[in-house]
Motif scaffolding. Structure first.
Motif, PDB file in Angstrom:
ATOM      1  N   LEU A  30     -30.627 -22.434 -31.129  1.00 12.72           N
ATOM      2  CA  LEU A  30     -29.417 -22.026 -31.856  1.00 12.72           C
ATOM      3  C   LEU A  30     -28.154 -22.410 -31.090  1.00 12.72           C
ATOM      4  O   LEU A  30     -27.149 -22.777 -31.710  1.00 12.72           O
ATOM      5  CB  LEU A  30     -29.444 -20.523 -32.140  1.00 12.72           C
ATOM      6  N   GLN A  31     -28.191 -22.322 -29.765  1.00 14.97           N
ATOM      7  CA  GLN A  31     -27.040 -22.764 -28.969  1.00 14.97           C
ATOM      8  C   GLN A  31     -26.792 -24.256 -29.169  1.00 14.97           C
ATOM      9  O   GLN A  31     -25.643 -24.687 -29.261  1.00 14.97           O
ATOM     10  CB  GLN A  31     -27.269 -22.492 -27.479  1.00 14.97           C
ATOM     11  N   LEU A  32     -27.856 -25.020 -29.241  1.00 17.93           N
ATOM     12  CA  LEU A  32     -27.727 -26.472 -29.407  1.00 17.93           C
ATOM     13  C   LEU A  32     -27.238 -26.847 -30.802  1.00 17.93           C
ATOM     14  O   LEU A  32     -26.459 -27.783 -30.953  1.00 17.93           O
ATOM     15  CB  LEU A  32     -29.055 -27.160 -29.119  1.00 17.93           C
ATOM     16  N   ASP A  33     -27.689 -26.110 -31.821  1.00 20.35           N
ATOM     17  CA  ASP A  33     -27.279 -26.411 -33.197  1.00 20.35           C
ATOM     18  C   ASP A  33     -27.493 -25.186 -34.083  1.00 20.35           C
ATOM     19  O   ASP A  33     -28.588 -24.956 -34.581  1.00 20.35           O
ATOM     20  CB  ASP A  33     -28.071 -27.600 -33.748  1.00 20.35           C
ATOM     21  N   SER A  34     -26.426 -24.442 -34.277  1.00 19.19           N
ATOM     22  CA  SER A  34     -26.520 -23.212 -35.074  1.00 19.19           C
ATOM     23  C   SER A  34     -26.635 -23.483 -36.573  1.00 19.19           C
ATOM     24  O   SER A  34     -26.789 -22.551 -37.355  1.00 19.19           O
ATOM     25  CB  SER A  34     -25.314 -22.311 -34.804  1.00 19.19           C
ATOM     26  N   THR A  35     -26.579 -24.759 -36.956  1.00 18.96           N
ATOM     27  CA  THR A  35     -26.754 -25.100 -38.372  1.00 18.96           C
ATOM     28  C   THR A  35     -28.156 -25.633 -38.662  1.00 18.96           C
ATOM     29  O   THR A  35     -28.441 -26.041 -39.788  1.00 18.96           O
ATOM     30  CB  THR A  35     -25.719 -26.150 -38.830  1.00 18.96           C
ATOM     31  N   ALA A  36     -29.030 -25.613 -37.665  1.00 15.78           N
ATOM     32  CA  ALA A  36     -30.394 -26.112 -37.840  1.00 15.78           C
ATOM     33  C   ALA A  36     -31.271 -25.027 -38.464  1.00 15.78           C
ATOM     34  O   ALA A  36     -31.476 -23.957 -37.878  1.00 15.78           O
ATOM     35  CB  ALA A  36     -30.977 -26.558 -36.509  1.00 15.78           C
ATOM     36  N   SER A  37     -31.787 -25.313 -39.630  1.00 20.74           N
ATOM     37  CA  SER A  37     -32.653 -24.373 -40.337  1.00 20.74           C
ATOM     38  C   SER A  37     -33.849 -23.957 -39.481  1.00 20.74           C
ATOM     39  O   SER A  37     -34.204 -22.776 -39.416  1.00 20.74           O
ATOM     40  CB  SER A  37     -33.127 -25.009 -41.645  1.00 20.74           C
ATOM     41  N   ASP A  38     -34.468 -24.920 -38.811  1.00 22.46           N
ATOM     42  CA  ASP A  38     -35.651 -24.607 -38.003  1.00 22.46           C
ATOM     43  C   ASP A  38     -35.338 -23.704 -36.812  1.00 22.46           C
ATOM     44  O   ASP A  38     -36.195 -22.937 -36.369  1.00 22.46           O
ATOM     45  CB  ASP A  38     -36.330 -25.890 -37.526  1.00 22.46           C
ATOM     46  N   ALA A  39     -34.134 -23.767 -36.296  1.00 24.22           N
ATOM     47  CA  ALA A  39     -33.751 -22.870 -35.199  1.00 24.22           C
ATOM     48  C   ALA A  39     -33.710 -21.423 -35.703  1.00 24.22           C
ATOM     49  O   ALA A  39     -34.161 -20.509 -35.012  1.00 24.22           O
ATOM     50  CB  ALA A  39     -32.406 -23.278 -34.625  1.00 24.22           C
ATOM     51  N   TRP A  40     -33.177 -21.224 -36.888  1.00 27.51           N
ATOM     52  CA  TRP A  40     -33.137 -19.885 -37.476  1.00 27.51           C
ATOM     53  C   TRP A  40     -34.541 -19.417 -37.839  1.00 27.51           C
ATOM     54  O   TRP A  40     -34.867 -18.240 -37.674  1.00 27.51           O
ATOM     55  CB  TRP A  40     -32.205 -19.858 -38.686  1.00 27.51           C
ATOM     56  N   LEU A  41     -35.379 -20.338 -38.303  1.00 33.16           N
ATOM     57  CA  LEU A  41     -36.771 -20.002 -38.582  1.00 33.16           C
ATOM     58  C   LEU A  41     -37.449 -19.510 -37.302  1.00 33.16           C
ATOM     59  O   LEU A  41     -38.165 -18.509 -37.313  1.00 33.16           O
ATOM     60  CB  LEU A  41     -37.483 -21.232 -39.140  1.00 33.16           C
ATOM     61  N   ALA A  42     -37.218 -20.210 -36.199  1.00 38.87           N
ATOM     62  CA  ALA A  42     -37.814 -19.816 -34.916  1.00 38.87           C
ATOM     63  C   ALA A  42     -37.338 -18.433 -34.494  1.00 38.87           C
ATOM     64  O   ALA A  42     -38.137 -17.595 -34.048  1.00 38.87           O
ATOM     65  CB  ALA A  42     -37.484 -20.852 -33.841  1.00 38.87           C
ATOM     66  N   LEU A  43     -36.042 -18.177 -34.636  1.00 37.04           N
ATOM     67  CA  LEU A  43     -35.523 -16.854 -34.280  1.00 37.04           C
ATOM     68  C   LEU A  43     -36.149 -15.779 -35.165  1.00 37.04           C
ATOM     69  O   LEU A  43     -36.551 -14.719 -34.671  1.00 37.04           O
ATOM     70  CB  LEU A  43     -33.995 -16.822 -34.416  1.00 37.04           C
ATOM     71  N   ALA A  44     -36.245 -16.050 -36.452  1.00 37.73           N
ATOM     72  CA  ALA A  44     -36.851 -15.083 -37.377  1.00 37.73           C
ATOM     73  C   ALA A  44     -38.285 -14.774 -36.970  1.00 37.73           C
ATOM     74  O   ALA A  44     -38.704 -13.609 -36.975  1.00 37.73           O
ATOM     75  CB  ALA A  44     -36.790 -15.618 -38.806  1.00 37.73           C
ATOM     76  N   ALA A  45     -39.030 -15.802 -36.615  1.00 42.07           N
ATOM     77  CA  ALA A  45     -40.425 -15.596 -36.213  1.00 42.07           C
ATOM     78  C   ALA A  45     -40.515 -14.722 -34.970  1.00 42.07           C
ATOM     79  O   ALA A  45     -41.337 -13.808 -34.901  1.00 42.07           O
ATOM     80  CB  ALA A  45     -41.099 -16.947 -35.982  1.00 42.07           C
ATOM     81  N   VAL A  46     -39.666 -14.982 -34.000  1.00 38.65           N
ATOM     82  CA  VAL A  46     -39.658 -14.171 -32.775  1.00 38.65           C
ATOM     83  C   VAL A  46     -39.319 -12.718 -33.104  1.00 38.65           C
ATOM     84  O   VAL A  46     -39.976 -11.787 -32.632  1.00 38.65           O
ATOM     85  CB  VAL A  46     -38.660 -14.749 -31.742  1.00 38.65           C
ATOM     86  N   GLN A  47     -38.311 -12.516 -33.940  1.00 39.57           N
ATOM     87  CA  GLN A  47     -37.889 -11.157 -34.281  1.00 39.57           C
ATOM     88  C   GLN A  47     -38.949 -10.410 -35.084  1.00 39.57           C
ATOM     89  O   GLN A  47     -39.028  -9.182 -35.024  1.00 39.57           O
ATOM     90  CB  GLN A  47     -36.580 -11.205 -35.076  1.00 39.57           C
ATOM     91  N   PHE A  48     -39.747 -11.155 -35.831  1.00 41.86           N
ATOM     92  CA  PHE A  48     -40.733 -10.510 -36.704  1.00 41.86           C
ATOM     93  C   PHE A  48     -42.063 -10.238 -36.009  1.00 41.86           C
ATOM     94  O   PHE A  48     -42.718  -9.245 -36.292  1.00 41.86           O
ATOM     95  CB  PHE A  48     -40.966 -11.373 -37.945  1.00 41.86           C
ATOM     96  N   TRP A  49     -42.476 -11.122 -35.108  1.00 33.56           N
ATOM     97  CA  TRP A  49     -43.822 -11.038 -34.553  1.00 33.56           C
ATOM     98  C   TRP A  49     -43.900 -10.514 -33.124  1.00 33.56           C
ATOM     99  O   TRP A  49     -44.969 -10.107 -32.673  1.00 33.56           O
ATOM    100  CB  TRP A  49     -44.513 -12.397 -34.635  1.00 33.56           C
ATOM    101  N   PHE A  50     -42.793 -10.544 -32.381  1.00 30.63           N
ATOM    102  CA  PHE A  50     -42.819 -10.079 -30.994  1.00 30.63           C
ATOM    103  C   PHE A  50     -42.039  -8.779 -30.841  1.00 30.63           C
ATOM    104  O   PHE A  50     -41.043  -8.557 -31.526  1.00 30.63           O
ATOM    105  CB  PHE A  50     -42.193 -11.125 -30.057  1.00 30.63           C
ATOM    106  N   LEU A  51     -42.485  -7.964 -29.904  1.00 36.31           N
ATOM    107  CA  LEU A  51     -41.775  -6.717 -29.602  1.00 36.31           C
ATOM    108  C   LEU A  51     -40.487  -7.028 -28.862  1.00 36.31           C
ATOM    109  O   LEU A  51     -40.471  -7.930 -28.027  1.00 36.31           O
ATOM    110  CB  LEU A  51     -42.661  -5.803 -28.751  1.00 36.31           C
TER     111      LEU A  51
END
Length: 174
Positions: A30-51
């Motif tokens: 996200l720091q490298l490109d906050s407009t990248a859909s896949d970066a937001w997907l990665a953040l969502a996955a981390v927020q959903f699956w990890f404590l």
């Protein structure tokens, strides 16, 4: 990738270290490109699956990923998986259908959709979805496990056993 590795139980370190690495990777993307859909997907996955899990933030991040790129079939699929795990079956099916509209040969999406239909006891529909996934990738074990369960549930014990044996052969180390 790290979130998927965690989900599949890959031996890449403790859950805590994997979570930290996945979170750092998503934040860096996200720091490298906050407009990248896949970066937001990665953040969502981390927020959903990890404590610590933050379902609302994860869903918001995934929806943002889709807003940035509505043609991102992986984001549509991942949203479906999140909704499926929250037992929001209708919304999950809709997300899976959007993913399939973008990429009709997504076997994993067919399987996840089949699992929803299986839990809804819509066995004939689940069977069609699983059979389609097998046609797309006959070397995967997961569709045979699900079809075996479907067959057992529908009273085809011999067919269920055959699929379970196929799944075991497919998943054996080569």
């Amino acid at each position: 990738t790290l979130t998927l590795a965690y989900g599949y139980g890959a031996p890449l370190g403790s859950d805590d270290s994997l979570a930290a690495r996945a979170r750092r990777s998503a934040e860096r993307a996200l720091q490298l490109d906050s407009t990248a859909s896949d970066a937001w997907l990665a953040l969502a996955a981390v927020q959903f699956w990890f404590l610590p899990i933050d379902v609302d933030a994860a869903l918001a991040a995934m929806r943002h990923a889709i807003t940035l790129d509505p043609r991102n079939a992986e984001a549509q699929h991942a949203l479906g998986v999140m909704l499926q795990s929250l037992q929001e079956d209708s919304a999950a099916i809709a997300a899976f259908q959007r993913a399939l509209a973008l990429e009709p040969t997504r076997g994993v999406t067919l399987l996840d959709m089949a699992e929803v239909r299986y839990t809804q006891r819509r066995f004939a529909e689940a069977r069609l979805l699983v059979d389609s996934a097998i046609v797309l990738d006959p070397l995967q074990s997961r569709p045979f496990w699900l079809r075996g369960a479907l067959r057992q549930t529908m009273g085809d014990i011999a067919g269920g056993r055959t699929d379970a044996e196929t799944a075991l052969r497919q998943s054996a180390p080569k």
